[in-house]
Design a protein around this motif. Structure first.
Motif, PDB file in Angstrom:
ATOM      1  N   GLY A  21      -8.075   3.343 -11.708  1.00  0.00           N
ATOM      2  CA  GLY A  21      -7.036   2.502 -11.130  1.00  0.00           C
ATOM      3  C   GLY A  21      -7.216   2.308  -9.635  1.00  0.00           C
ATOM      4  N   ASN A  22      -7.643   3.369  -8.939  1.00  0.00           N
ATOM      5  CA  ASN A  22      -7.758   3.288  -7.485  1.00  0.00           C
ATOM      6  C   ASN A  22      -9.048   2.636  -7.003  1.00  0.00           C
ATOM      7  OD1 ASN A  22      -5.283   4.441  -6.590  1.00  0.00           O
ATOM      8  ND2 ASN A  22      -6.011   6.462  -7.158  1.00  0.00           N
ATOM      9  N   ILE A  23     -10.092   2.655  -7.830  1.00  0.00           N
ATOM     10  CA  ILE A  23     -11.348   2.047  -7.397  1.00  0.00           C
ATOM     11  C   ILE A  23     -11.468   0.596  -7.858  1.00  0.00           C
ATOM     12  CG2 ILE A  23     -12.534   4.270  -7.438  1.00  0.00           C
ATOM     13  CD1 ILE A  23     -13.965   3.388  -9.984  1.00  0.00           C
ATOM     14  N   ALA A  24     -10.406   0.097  -8.540  1.00  0.00           N
ATOM     15  CA  ALA A  24     -10.473  -1.276  -9.064  1.00  0.00           C
ATOM     16  C   ALA A  24     -10.783  -2.279  -7.959  1.00  0.00           C
ATOM     17  CB  ALA A  24      -9.165  -1.632  -9.767  1.00  0.00           C
ATOM     18  N   GLY A  25     -10.082  -2.118  -6.827  1.00  0.00           N
ATOM     19  CA  GLY A  25     -10.302  -3.046  -5.728  1.00  0.00           C
ATOM     20  C   GLY A  25     -11.720  -2.968  -5.195  1.00  0.00           C
ATOM     21  N   ARG A  26     -12.291  -1.758  -5.070  1.00  0.00           N
ATOM     22  CA  ARG A  26     -13.640  -1.589  -4.547  1.00  0.00           C
ATOM     23  C   ARG A  26     -14.697  -2.111  -5.526  1.00  0.00           C
ATOM     24  NH1 ARG A  26     -15.341   1.400  -0.582  1.00  0.00           N
ATOM     25  NH2 ARG A  26     -13.651   0.206   0.372  1.00  0.00           N
ATOM     26  N   LEU A  27     -14.503  -1.848  -6.799  1.00  0.00           N
ATOM     27  CA  LEU A  27     -15.478  -2.304  -7.791  1.00  0.00           C
ATOM     28  C   LEU A  27     -15.605  -3.822  -7.808  1.00  0.00           C
ATOM     29  CD1 LEU A  27     -14.867   0.007 -10.902  1.00  0.00           C
ATOM     30  CD2 LEU A  27     -16.933  -0.150  -9.535  1.00  0.00           C
ATOM     31  N   SER A  28     -14.509  -4.509  -7.518  1.00  0.00           N
ATOM     32  CA  SER A  28     -14.518  -5.971  -7.558  1.00  0.00           C
ATOM     33  C   SER A  28     -15.049  -6.597  -6.275  1.00  0.00           C
ATOM     34  CB  SER A  28     -13.103  -6.500  -7.829  1.00  0.00           C
ATOM     35  OG  SER A  28     -12.209  -6.113  -6.793  1.00  0.00           O
ATOM     36  N   GLU A  29     -15.322  -5.765  -5.250  1.00  0.00           N
ATOM     37  CA  GLU A  29     -15.827  -6.280  -3.984  1.00  0.00           C
ATOM     38  C   GLU A  29     -17.344  -6.458  -4.028  1.00  0.00           C
ATOM     39  OE1 GLU A  29     -14.557  -3.439  -1.121  1.00  0.00           O
ATOM     40  OE2 GLU A  29     -12.431  -3.995  -1.228  1.00  0.00           O
ATOM     41  N   PRO A  30     -17.895  -7.406  -3.272  1.00  0.00           N
ATOM     42  CA  PRO A  30     -19.355  -7.572  -3.204  1.00  0.00           C
ATOM     43  C   PRO A  30     -20.024  -6.287  -2.715  1.00  0.00           C
ATOM     44  CG  PRO A  30     -18.232  -9.449  -2.203  1.00  0.00           C
ATOM     45  CD  PRO A  30     -17.178  -8.413  -2.455  1.00  0.00           C
ATOM     46  N   GLY A  31     -21.149  -5.942  -3.319  1.00  0.00           N
ATOM     47  CA  GLY A  31     -21.884  -4.756  -2.910  1.00  0.00           C
ATOM     48  C   GLY A  31     -21.537  -3.508  -3.677  1.00  0.00           C
ATOM     49  N   ILE A 276      -0.715  -3.440  -7.745  1.00  0.00           N
ATOM     50  CA  ILE A 276       0.593  -3.847  -7.211  1.00  0.00           C
ATOM     51  C   ILE A 276       0.624  -3.667  -5.694  1.00  0.00           C
ATOM     52  CG2 ILE A 276       3.048  -3.268  -7.140  1.00  0.00           C
ATOM     53  CD1 ILE A 276       2.843  -2.499 -10.069  1.00  0.00           C
ATOM     54  N   LEU A 277       0.123  -2.533  -5.229  1.00  0.00           N
ATOM     55  CA  LEU A 277       0.136  -2.253  -3.797  1.00  0.00           C
ATOM     56  C   LEU A 277      -0.710  -3.252  -3.018  1.00  0.00           C
ATOM     57  CD1 LEU A 277      -0.167   1.653  -3.833  1.00  0.00           C
ATOM     58  CD2 LEU A 277       1.873   0.300  -3.372  1.00  0.00           C
ATOM     59  N   PRO A 284      -4.572  -1.794   1.902  1.00  0.00           N
ATOM     60  CA  PRO A 284      -6.022  -1.842   1.728  1.00  0.00           C
ATOM     61  C   PRO A 284      -6.458  -1.058   0.494  1.00  0.00           C
ATOM     62  CG  PRO A 284      -5.453  -1.336   4.003  1.00  0.00           C
ATOM     63  CD  PRO A 284      -4.188  -1.243   3.217  1.00  0.00           C
ATOM     64  N   SER A 285      -7.495  -1.546  -0.183  1.00  0.00           N
ATOM     65  CA  SER A 285      -7.936  -0.905  -1.431  1.00  0.00           C
ATOM     66  C   SER A 285      -8.340   0.550  -1.222  1.00  0.00           C
ATOM     67  CB  SER A 285      -9.108  -1.688  -2.040  1.00  0.00           C
ATOM     68  OG  SER A 285     -10.217  -1.716  -1.143  1.00  0.00           O
ATOM     69  N   GLY A 286      -8.822   0.880  -0.012  1.00  0.00           N
ATOM     70  CA  GLY A 286      -9.237   2.254   0.244  1.00  0.00           C
ATOM     71  C   GLY A 286      -8.091   3.197   0.535  1.00  0.00           C
ATOM     72  N   SER A 287      -6.863   2.660   0.631  1.00  0.00           N
ATOM     73  CA  SER A 287      -5.706   3.503   0.985  1.00  0.00           C
ATOM     74  C   SER A 287      -4.709   3.688  -0.155  1.00  0.00           C
ATOM     75  CB  SER A 287      -4.971   2.896   2.188  1.00  0.00           C
ATOM     76  OG  SER A 287      -5.826   2.799   3.303  1.00  0.00           O
ATOM     77  N   THR A 288      -4.924   3.036  -1.301  1.00  0.00           N
ATOM     78  CA  THR A 288      -3.963   3.143  -2.398  1.00  0.00           C
ATOM     79  C   THR A 288      -3.846   4.575  -2.922  1.00  0.00           C
ATOM     80  OG1 THR A 288      -5.678   2.542  -4.009  1.00  0.00           O
ATOM     81  CG2 THR A 288      -4.324   0.754  -3.113  1.00  0.00           C
ATOM     82  N   GLY A 289      -4.893   5.361  -2.724  1.00  0.00           N
ATOM     83  CA  GLY A 289      -4.873   6.731  -3.218  1.00  0.00           C
ATOM     84  C   GLY A 289      -3.779   7.576  -2.607  1.00  0.00           C
ATOM     85  N   TYR A 290      -3.424   7.322  -1.344  1.00  0.00           N
ATOM     86  CA  TYR A 290      -2.348   8.086  -0.706  1.00  0.00           C
ATOM     87  C   TYR A 290      -1.027   7.886  -1.447  1.00  0.00           C
ATOM     88  CZ  TYR A 290      -5.398   8.699   3.371  1.00  0.00           C
ATOM     89  OH  TYR A 290      -6.424   9.041   4.208  1.00  0.00           O
ATOM     90  N   THR A 346       8.855   2.565  -0.021  1.00  0.00           N
ATOM     91  CA  THR A 346      10.054   2.728  -0.843  1.00  0.00           C
ATOM     92  C   THR A 346       9.769   2.445  -2.319  1.00  0.00           C
ATOM     93  OG1 THR A 346      10.716   0.457  -0.257  1.00  0.00           O
ATOM     94  CG2 THR A 346      11.651   2.272   1.040  1.00  0.00           C
ATOM     95  N   MET A 347       8.829   1.539  -2.596  1.00  0.00           N
ATOM     96  CA  MET A 347       8.417   1.327  -3.989  1.00  0.00           C
ATOM     97  C   MET A 347       7.826   2.610  -4.565  1.00  0.00           C
ATOM     98  SD  MET A 347       7.694  -0.470  -6.755  1.00  0.00           S
ATOM     99  CE  MET A 347       7.494  -2.235  -6.568  1.00  0.00           C
ATOM    100  N   THR A 348       6.993   3.264  -3.776  1.00  0.00           N
ATOM    101  CA  THR A 348       6.392   4.523  -4.206  1.00  0.00           C
ATOM    102  C   THR A 348       7.455   5.590  -4.420  1.00  0.00           C
ATOM    103  OG1 THR A 348       4.372   3.982  -2.974  1.00  0.00           O
ATOM    104  CG2 THR A 348       4.681   6.289  -3.605  1.00  0.00           C
ATOM    105  N   ALA A 349       8.450   5.637  -3.544  1.00  0.00           N
ATOM    106  CA  ALA A 349       9.533   6.608  -3.685  1.00  0.00           C
ATOM    107  C   ALA A 349      10.324   6.362  -4.968  1.00  0.00           C
ATOM    108  CB  ALA A 349      10.454   6.550  -2.472  1.00  0.00           C
TER     109      ALA A 349
END
Length: 467
Positions: A21-31, A276-277, A284-290, A346-349
């Motif tokens: 779920g968290n790497i979805a954004g990175r996997l879809s990026e070029p490279g 969603i985030l 940013p895709s690299g920050s959704t993990g937090y 607040t969505m996360t909360a």
């Protein structure tokens, strides 16, 4: 040993699901090294993982009842390890899809083998809380997966096409450690006795009793009662089906309801929260993990803090209330989201509070189907309800959720939230009427074995000796 050897596999499952779920954004990026879109990761790949888990549960579940808990929880973990390792070296989209399916295939077998073994080895007065905490440990893996994805997706540390592969590789390393511990977990003495291996069953039980007496310094009391069984090497599928769908029809309705509700909610949100985030809050895709680490913590705290109440207050009250509360709170979250009142924080909360109760309820679904059916059908029952319920909610959930959230329209995502909330509330109402009062009762008291001799046998507190 049982908790570490068997329960820790859910940490791996949580790691797997969360990482994807968290790497979805990175996997879809070029490279990234894969020609894949974010919707394919959170939708197609997620659905294939769940489809693999469903089919694996049915395949391995039957073998677990036939050949024993221990053999199968070793084999299924090996399947998971191999498939995860091959996912890490994905070079094409079809390869990634294939081994996501096979990873799920191995995990699905774990659900049947592990939950049946846990319930048959844990004392009845602690069975509820232990089962909930073990199933809830999925979220410890989710926390690890979230934090791991932050490091792995940092391109200052790893190239874009390497970091996400390392997350899967770590899952393999953890699985190998669990495999070493698991070798020492005994076979279920209940399974051994019923399948004609009473000497092996006696050896396992005697070793446990001897160790307890040495630790406590007191002799154990004799069994309160005993039942007599006819040993059988196997039970036919037809007899299993009649038992589950005719003899225990109301319990089957309960099992379906609990699994469908939690499967839709969890598979949709777990796979789609990162999307969603990034879509609605520009995280940013690299920050959704937090953010995901926070809701994962809430998920683990639910079973940890509420688990004891399932053994004291009782199954019916706790199962129905956790499902209903989580559903109502999710309706409230959907309303706030629709009004534009929420931020990423607040969505996360809100989700953290919703999933605090939902996680305890979802874990109780596994507890329920693993203790309310006869011994000979236990693993297959877990597999069947998991497969059917998860197929209905877990495959459709990610697909519907990915389709609705990908539009970028708030109203579409609100609909997805409301579907999950409605299903959880419906399951809670079913549990209020049909949940079985299984707290602090022997498994043989809740559902006598099919091999029990004599009408009404099995009403005692446990198995003393068998023929």
């Amino acid at each position: 040993m049982i908790v570490i050897g068997l329960g820790t596999v859910w940490i791996l499952d949580g790691l797997e699901v969360t990482v994807v779920g968290n790497i979805a954004g990175r996997l879809s990026e070029p490279g990234s090294g894969l020609p894949i879109t974010s919707a394919q990761v959170t939708g197609t790949a997620a659905a294939l993982y769940v489809a693999g888990a469903c089919s694996g549960a049915l395949f391995w579940g039957r073998l677990t009842d036939l050949f024993g808990r221990k053999k199968l929880f070793m084999v299924t973990l090996a399947v998971y390890l191999g498939a995860t390792a091959l996912t890490a070296v994905s070079f094409e989209t079809w390869w990634f899809f294939l081994f996501r399916f096979l990873t799920g295939f191995g995990i699905g077998g774990e659900y049947a083998a592990i939950n049946s073994a846990i319930d048959e080895l844990i004392p009845s007065q602690y069975r509820g809380r232990v089962d909930l905490i073990i199933n809830g440990s999925f979220w410890l893996g989710a926390i690890g997966g979230s934090l791991l994805s932050i490091v792995a997706l940092d391109t200052d540390l790893f190239p874009a096409d390497v970091g996400w592969r390392l997350t899967f590789a770590l899952g393999v390393v953890l699985g190998l450690v669990i495999l070493l511990v698991r070798r020492h977990v005994p076979e279920s003495p209940r399974w051994l006795l019923i399948h004609g291996r009473e000497e092996d069953a006696e050896r396992v039980v005697s070793a446990v009793e001897r160790e307890v007496e040495e630790e406590t310094g007191r002799a154990l009391p004799p069994p309160a009662r005993e039942i007599t069984i006819h040993q059988r090497r196997s039970v036919g599928f037809g007899e299993i089906a009649r038992t589950v769908f005719a003899t225990y029809r109301k319990r089957s309705v309960l099992g379906f309801s609990l699994f469908i509700g939690q499967a839709f909610l969890y598979n949709a949100i777990t796979f789609g929260f990162g999307a969603i985030l990034t879509t609605f809050f520009d995280v940013p895709s690299g920050s959704t993990g937090y953010y995901f680490a926070v809701i994962a913590a809430g998920n683990f705290l639910g079973p940890l803090l509420l688990g004891r109440l399932f053994d004291t207050v009782g199954r019916r009250v706790m199962i129905s209330s956790t499902y209903l509360l989580s559903g109502l709170l999710l309706f409230g979250t959907a309303w706030l989201f629709d009004r534009g009142s929420l931020t990423a924080t607040t969505m996360t909360a809100c989700w953290c509070v919703v999933l605090f109760f939902a996680s305890a309820g979802a874990s109780s679904a596994y507890l329920t189907v693993s203790e309310i059916f006869p011994m000979e059908t236990r693993a297959m029952s877990i597999a069947f309800f998991y497969a059917i319920g998860t197929a209905a909610g877990g495959i459709s959930g990610p697909l519907i959720f990915a389709d609705l959230t990908s539009t970028g329209e708030v109203a579409d995502t609100v609909v997805a939230f409301q579907i999950g909330a409605a299903l959880m509330c419906a399951a809670g109402l079913v549990a209020a009427f049909l949940a079985v009062r299984a707290e602090r009762r022997s498994l043989e008291d809740i559902a006598p074995p099919l091999t029990t001799k004599g009408a009404g046998a099995g009403s005692g507190a446990g198995v003393g000796s068998g023929t």
